[in-house]
Write an enzyme that holds these catalytic residues in place. Sequence first.
Site, PDB file in Angstrom:
ATOM      1  N   TYR A   7      -1.553  -0.614  10.357  1.00 28.62           N
ATOM      2  CA  TYR A   7      -1.706  -0.892   8.931  1.00 28.62           C
ATOM      3  C   TYR A   7      -0.499  -0.391   8.154  1.00 28.62           C
ATOM      4  O   TYR A   7       0.088  -1.117   7.341  1.00 28.62           O
ATOM      5  CB  TYR A   7      -2.984  -0.238   8.406  1.00 28.62           C
ATOM      6  CG  TYR A   7      -3.227  -0.467   6.932  1.00 28.62           C
ATOM      7  CD1 TYR A   7      -3.749  -1.668   6.478  1.00 28.62           C
ATOM      8  CD2 TYR A   7      -2.938   0.531   5.995  1.00 28.62           C
ATOM      9  CE1 TYR A   7      -3.966  -1.886   5.123  1.00 28.62           C
ATOM     10  CE2 TYR A   7      -3.157   0.329   4.645  1.00 28.62           C
ATOM     11  CZ  TYR A   7      -3.673  -0.885   4.213  1.00 28.62           C
ATOM     12  OH  TYR A   7      -3.886  -1.097   2.869  1.00 28.62           O
ATOM     13  N   SER A  57       0.848  -1.192   0.000  1.00 30.03           N
ATOM     14  CA  SER A  57       0.000   0.000   0.000  1.00 30.03           C
ATOM     15  C   SER A  57       0.880   1.238   0.000  1.00 30.03           C
ATOM     16  O   SER A  57       1.980   1.227   0.578  1.00 30.03           O
ATOM     17  CB  SER A  57      -0.910   0.033   1.226  1.00 30.03           C
ATOM     18  OG  SER A  57      -1.599   1.280   1.319  1.00 30.03           O
TER      19      SER A  57
END
Length: 254
Positions: A152, A139
């Site tokens: 995350y 990501s």
Amino acid sequence: MIDRIAGRTAMVTGAGNGLGRAIAIGLADVGARLILVGRSRDKLESVAGEIGSNCLVATCDTADEVQVGRLARQVADENVSILVNNAGIAGPVAPLTDVDVTDWDEVFAVNVRGVFLMCRAFVPAMVDNGSGDIINVASVSGKRPLVRRTPYAASKMAVIGLTATFAHEVGRFGVNVNSLSPGPVAGPRMDRNFALDAAATGRTPEEAEAEFVGRSALERMVTESEVADAVVAMLHMPGLCAADVDLSAGMVAR
């Protein structure tokens, strides 16, 4: 362009919805045989119905060593030469000092341990065959600050590091290992994140979304189909190895 996908068997984790579904369908559209992996058989069967007969459904929690081992035995007769490690979770939305250890461990179990276990289980056969492609979905959040999303962001940075190092371990055997780092992807997951962010900051979800999207050069989110197209494009680039591909509509840190 030489076709480097048609006729090959591709395994996609987290294939029951979202990016996994889009990637699986995108690979099927260019002639790959699919093995759809996820925790919900109903969702996987639904995606399989969209793809057609040239696919196999296999339930597995990729963070579970025993289940990954069982998956490897289940598909032992398949020549898996493409592995897309897409399974992941968003984790908590909270300041780091308020994050529960259980939540932290869950994010790293799914987002990092799962990639490790799947690579460990399926790459040796690729090495023996002298070819293979691994794409780990990371990501853009692993490469820039994402306030109140530390678990995350840290887990996705770990995926990028795992990818680069592993590529240098197996690249000489003909196995290409790369990561793909999408930016914000339009869909229910981002809508949920905006709602959580709004609740934590006293803004509306629309305000949270506008602030987030405003960080990108194109001032928009990317789409699931664009991510699927990127996977196909990466597989058609034989010289791509140990790379992290940014597909973020120009997302930058602010």
